[in-house]
Design an enzyme around this catalytic site. Structure first.
Site, PDB file in Angstrom:
ATOM      1  N   LYS A  83      13.878  27.269  17.661  1.00  0.00           N
ATOM      2  CA  LYS A  83      14.209  27.157  19.084  1.00  0.00           C
ATOM      3  C   LYS A  83      13.531  25.906  19.620  1.00  0.00           C
ATOM      4  CE  LYS A  83      13.762  29.981  23.331  1.00  0.00           C
ATOM      5  NZ  LYS A  83      13.270  31.274  23.861  1.00  0.00           N
ATOM      6  N   SER A 169      16.741  34.098  26.150  1.00  0.00           N
ATOM      7  CA  SER A 169      16.862  32.655  26.244  1.00  0.00           C
ATOM      8  C   SER A 169      17.031  31.961  24.897  1.00  0.00           C
ATOM      9  CB  SER A 169      15.608  32.082  26.916  1.00  0.00           C
ATOM     10  OG  SER A 169      14.458  32.394  26.120  1.00  0.00           O
ATOM     11  N   SER A 193      13.763  37.820  25.022  1.00  0.00           N
ATOM     12  CA  SER A 193      14.570  36.683  24.572  1.00  0.00           C
ATOM     13  C   SER A 193      14.797  36.550  23.075  1.00  0.00           C
ATOM     14  CB  SER A 193      13.968  35.375  25.086  1.00  0.00           C
ATOM     15  OG  SER A 193      14.304  35.218  26.431  1.00  0.00           O
TER      16      SER A 193
HETATM   17  N1  GLN Z   1      15.393  36.993  30.568  1.00  0.00           N
HETATM   18  C1  GLN Z   1      13.974  37.024  30.841  1.00  0.00           C
HETATM   19  C2  GLN Z   1      13.621  35.901  31.778  1.00  0.00           C
HETATM   20  O1  GLN Z   1      14.485  35.172  32.162  1.00  0.00           O
HETATM   21  C3  GLN Z   1      13.203  36.934  29.566  1.00  0.00           C
HETATM   22  C4  GLN Z   1      13.132  35.571  29.018  1.00  0.00           C
HETATM   23  C5  GLN Z   1      12.331  35.478  27.761  1.00  0.00           C
HETATM   24  O2  GLN Z   1      12.041  36.477  27.106  1.00  0.00           O
HETATM   25  N2  GLN Z   1      11.941  34.265  27.434  1.00  0.00           N
HETATM   26  O3  GLN Z   1      12.486  35.736  32.144  1.00  0.00           O
END
Ligand code: GLN
Length: 509
Positions: A83, A169, A193
């Protein structure tokens, strides 16, 4: 041997083929690169790629394999992706370009073209393991999102249905593994995420215990929640990757010095004697019926395998979302203060210091990031700190205590990963609350610092559903064991998007 195309097989299978000299690291790399060539632009999975460097690394791995070095290095010669939130060494300390170096953007314009002088712990761990870095995957800006639509470099498409999101994400990583572009990919999970995009793309996604994996060189979002972990195609593969990644790192002050077990050895296929809880509050309102029935059927499979299944209660689950959306933005607002146009990345180059800050941050950050910085700054400001931040920390302790009490009585928990399957690109962009609800079942696990894994448990409306297994702190071995036993019995380990079987490279090694 499975009859899947080479690019779509598990690490376990191709690693065996490598050791038996039935294939080469170069062939595996070329298989991924062919798929990337065919699909990556359309799916928008990669933000940086160096095919030549990957081929050179593959040739080195083949030389090591020829010397017989494969037996205790299960990732030797396996192509993977990171990532784009893990820094990768791209320049020396004087700024000189290094061959094969890849930039790191965190999906943000403010880091466009940023080249790191050092490697993340993750890159180092996989270098030691002999895995082959293909490139950096697209992600939501600073990992803020649930759909990968917040990337400054455009949304990622889900290979199962290109009109839908791959989750977020870590959407580029999930889509790359689902679509045969890498045998594994690393993601980060602050509120879901890794697990949520794994659920939406039919891959396995593992979030280790907070402190299990070094966060050194991982661009920080919410430091008390962030953890790195793998996307793979099978649970056994996740065990192999975690084995290479886990362990103490003095450079990360939250890394915990506790032994790393042999995770693959924990995969006995046996769940008899395990007591597993099903927290009723995780079957949240608004959950899609097809998701609920797939998850309930998966729980039945584990019951039939001999696990003792009991209903349990985690009453503060519905406070998770509110708690997370105070703590995570608060920490993000502090972490993101370092992007000031002076020390890192892009600068607007305006004359006065304050004007430069404003212009750089105003044009460098996207809308969601700005929303989080404002929410977080507000929650931390004098007069509101006690009402929001301190209160959220108290509820956090409550949530953690409830998990600890329940996990004193059961060995693991079963729940849905995401209340829904992949949704259409654009469908939730105007409704942040609907988007945040995607993480209702994953973020309590981050709040409590526990490990969780998502394993495919079938399809609903033709799209993948994930079963989540949650465990005690530092007991990844048990959740891997449960997920693996389920995977063997349920037969979804070769679930692949329809595009996987439509050619692109030779079918057998
Ligand atoms: N969807 C959650 C957020 O936007 C989690 C994101 C993540 O785990 N990086 O904060």
């Amino acid at each position: 041997m499975s009859d899947l195309p080479l690019a779509d097989r598990s690490i376990t299978e191709v690693a065996r083929a490598l050791r038996d000299r039935q294939t080469t690291a170069r062939a595996l790399t070329d298989a991924c690169l062919a798929r990337i060539d065919r699909d990556a632009e359309r799916l928008n999975t990669f933000l940086a790629l160096d095919a030549d460097a990957a081929r050179r690394a593959a040739d080195e791995a083949d030389a090591a394999l020829a010397r017989g070095e494969g037996s205790d290095r299960p990732l030797l010669g396996i192509p993977y992706a990171l990532k784009d939130i893990f820094v990768t060494r791209a320049v020396d300390w004087d700024g000189g370009e290094l061959p094969g170096g890849l930039p790191t953007t965190a999906g943000s314009l403010i880091l466009e073209g940023y080249r790191s002088p050092y490697a993340s712990a993750a890159q180092e761990a996989f270098e030691r393991a002999g895995a082959i870095l293909l490139g950096k995957t697209n992600c939501d800006e600073f990992a803020m999102g649930s759909s990968n639509e917040n990337s400054a470099y455009g949304p990622v498409r889900n290979p199962w249905d290109e009109s839908t999101v791959p989750g977020g994400s870590s959407g580029g990583s999930s889509a790359a593994v689902a679509g045969g572009q890498a045998y594994f990919a690393l993601g980060t999970d602050t509120g879901g995420s890794i697990r949520q995009p794994a659920s939406l793309t039919g891959t396995v996604g593992l979030k280790p215990t907070y402190g299990r994996v070094s966060r050194f060189g991982m661009v920080a979002f919410a430091s008390s929640l962030d953890q790195a972990g793998p996307f793979t195609r099978t649970v056994r593969d996740a065990a192999l990757v975690l084995g290479a990644l886990a362990g103490y790192d003095p450079r990360d002050s939250t890394s915990v010095d506790t032994p790393v077990p042999d995770y693959a050895a924990a995969l006995t296929g046996e769940v008899r004697g395990l007591r597993i809880g099903v927290p009723r509050e995780f079957f949240v309102a608004g959950m899609e019926p097809g998701v609920e029935s797939a998850v309930r059927a998966a729980i039945d499979v584990l019951r039939e395998l001999g696990a003792e299944i009991v209903e349990v209660s985690l009453p503060s689950t519905d406070r998770g979302l509110a708690t997370y959306y105070i703590i995570a933005p608060a920490e993000a607002s502090a972490n993101l203060a370092r992007y000031d146009g002076v020390r890192y990345g892009v600068s607007a180059g305006a004359g006065e210091l304050w004007e430069n800050y404003e212009r750089t941050r105003g044009s460098g950050f996207g809308d969601e990031v700005k929303r989080r910085i404002m929410l977080g700054t507000y929650a931390l400001s004098a007069g509101y700190y006690d009402a929001y931040y301190v209160k959220a920390q108290q509820v956090r302790t409550l949530i953690k205590d409830e998990f600890d009490a329940v996990l004193a009585d059961v060995d693991a928990l079963l729940a849905p990963t995401s209340p829904n399957v992949a949704f259409k690109i654009g469908a939730k962009m105007d409704d942040p609350l609907a988007m945040y609800l995607n993480d209702a079942c994953t973020l309590p696990v981050n709040i409590a610092g526990l490990p969780g894994i998502s394993v495919p448990c079938g399809l609903s409306e033709g799209l993948p559903v994930g079963l989540q297994v949650i465990g005690r702190a530092f007991d990844e071995a048990t959740i891997l064991r449960v997920a693996d036993a389920y995977e063997r019995a349920a037969g979804f380990a070769e679930l692949r998007p329809p595009t996987a079987r439509s050619g692109g490279e030779p079918v057998s090694a």
